[in-house]
Design a protein around this motif. Structure first.
Motif, short mmCIF file in Angstrom:
data_model
loop_
_atom_site.label_atom_id
_atom_site.label_comp_id
_atom_site.label_asym_id
_atom_site.label_seq_id
_atom_site.Cartn_x
_atom_site.Cartn_y
_atom_site.Cartn_z
N ASP A 82 0.75 -1.06 -0.15
CA ASP A 82 0.19 -0.01 -0.17
C ASP A 82 0.68 1.39 -0.02
OD1 ASP A 82 0.81 -0.32 2.67
OD2 ASP A 82 -1.20 0.12 3.98
N TYR A 83 1.68 1.61 -0.29
CA TYR A 83 2.82 2.01 -0.81
C TYR A 83 3.31 2.28 -1.53
CZ TYR A 83 6.00 -1.07 0.88
OH TYR A 83 6.80 -2.01 1.28
N PRO A 84 3.81 2.97 -2.59
CA PRO A 84 4.88 3.44 -3.42
C PRO A 84 5.88 2.86 -3.65
CG PRO A 84 4.91 5.52 -2.92
CD PRO A 84 4.03 4.79 -1.97
N LEU A 85 6.61 2.06 -4.28
CA LEU A 85 8.24 1.37 -4.48
C LEU A 85 9.20 2.53 -4.89
CD1 LEU A 85 9.62 -1.10 -3.92
CD2 LEU A 85 8.94 -1.55 -6.01
N PRO A 88 16.66 3.97 -4.79
CA PRO A 88 17.31 4.11 -3.46
C PRO A 88 17.38 6.40 -3.88
CG PRO A 88 17.78 3.32 -4.84
CD PRO A 88 17.25 2.94 -5.61
N LYS A 89 17.42 7.00 -4.83
CA LYS A 89 17.39 8.43 -5.26
C LYS A 89 16.59 9.06 -4.80
CE LYS A 89 18.20 12.23 -8.55
NZ LYS A 89 18.49 12.12 -10.17
N GLU A 90 15.05 8.52 -5.65
CA GLU A 90 14.39 9.14 -4.07
C GLU A 90 13.84 9.15 -2.87
OE1 GLU A 90 11.05 8.61 -8.14
OE2 GLU A 90 11.60 6.41 -7.14
N VAL A 91 14.74 7.83 -2.31
CA VAL A 91 14.28 7.62 -0.66
C VAL A 91 14.86 8.55 -0.30
CG1 VAL A 91 14.65 6.20 1.24
CG2 VAL A 91 13.24 4.75 -0.92
N ALA A 232 13.12 0.10 2.36
CA ALA A 232 13.28 1.52 2.80
C ALA A 232 11.98 2.21 1.99
CB ALA A 232 14.15 1.76 1.64
N SER A 233 11.31 1.72 1.50
CA SER A 233 9.54 2.19 0.47
C SER A 233 9.24 2.24 1.81
CB SER A 233 9.78 1.93 -0.83
OG SER A 233 10.56 1.80 -1.59
N ASP A 237 7.42 6.48 3.51
CA ASP A 237 5.30 6.33 3.21
C ASP A 237 5.03 6.46 4.75
OD1 ASP A 237 3.15 6.23 1.86
OD2 ASP A 237 2.79 4.25 3.81
N THR A 238 6.08 5.78 5.97
CA THR A 238 5.22 5.36 7.48
C THR A 238 5.61 6.67 7.42
OG1 THR A 238 5.30 3.45 7.67
CG2 THR A 238 5.59 4.70 9.17
N LEU A 239 7.43 7.58 7.80
CA LEU A 239 7.84 7.80 8.64
C LEU A 239 7.93 9.73 7.54
CD1 LEU A 239 10.72 5.86 9.93
CD2 LEU A 239 8.57 6.88 10.74
#
Length: 250
Positions: A82-85, A88-91, A232-233, A237-239
């Motif tokens: 239920d979150y986008p994948l 690493p650059k986006e994270v 990581a994704s 999403d959570t934090l």
């Protein structure tokens, strides 16, 4: 088509392969016992295609045969991502913009579990399945405590590191040790922290399923085959995305 049967040699033949160990010496009687067990499990006729002694008192079997059971795939319950994948650059970009600091992750194998392959696959830079681990992410601070970490020590280090998330891996499953250890861990963190200051609790291991999160008292469960990018994704999403960065404990 939602109603299916297993596939072996031809479509819908119901053929399955089953392996197990019986506490009996390796002989013809043992093979007969294996066939009897397979029959009682719904495999009829059952053929022992492989048997091998494991010491003097145990025998390992592989049995092949048809079953009559049907499976309705429309009734299978799964926990969808239920979150986008993210890459690493986006994270890294999301953490830098959203938290304006590095995201701290503390990981460990707790209790007597000495199998670090799971936690290392997620945390170590070498990673898993072609993906680099969380140590590769510039905006993630990783504290890998390794194996056989006592729960009180994990809580202490989490406080010292001001952890945003706790990752616990459990591979040893004898006597439900993975379940008991994880429940002990979640209870300890809920006792040690106020709910709005508690780190996100994540459990992982080959014998866990996503549906067990509530039973274990954790926020998320990852099963076998999970990649560092998925973890990581989820943390982003959570934090970050859902704007629930944790208060920092003194």
């Amino acid at each position: 088509m939602s109603i299916i049967r297993p596939y072996g040699d031809t479509t819908g033949d119901g053929m399955v392969q089953l392996s197990f160990t019986l506490p009996v010496p390796h002989d013809k009687r043992a093979e007969g016992a294996a066939v009897q067990l397979a029959n009682k499990m719904g495999m009829d006729p059952a053929l022992v295609v492989h048997s091998k002694p494991i010491g003097p008192d145990f025998t390992f079997f592989v049995v092949y045969g048809p079953v009559n059971h049907l499976v309705d795939t429309s009734k299978v319950e799964v926990v969808e991502r239920d979150y986008p994948l993210l890459s690493p650059k986006e994270v890294n970009l999301a953490i830098r913009k959203g938290l304006r600091r590095r995201l701290t992750v503390v990981g460990a194998c707790i209790g007597t579990d000495a199998h670090t392959v799971g936690i290392d696959a997620i945390l170590n830079i070498k990673g898993f399945a072609g993906e680099k681990g969380l140590e590769y992410y510039r905006e993630v601070k990783v504290v890998n405590l390794g194996a056989q970490v006592a729960v009180p020590e994990l809580v202490r280090r989490a406080r010292a590191e001001k952890a945003d998330a706790i990752l616990v891996s459990q591979v040893v499953t004898q006597r439900e040790a993975h379940v008991l250890n994880t429940k002990e861990m979640s209870a300890a963190f809920r006792e040690a922290y106020a709910e709005d200051a508690r780190p996100v609790l994540v459990a992982g291991g080959p014998r866990f399923t996503e549906q067990m999160a509530g039973e274990l008292g954790v926020d998320r469960v990852f099963g076998r085959g999970t990649t560092p990018g998925e973890v990581a994704s989820y943390l982003v999403d959570t934090l970050v995305t859902k704007r629930v960065p944790l208060k920092r404990s003194a």
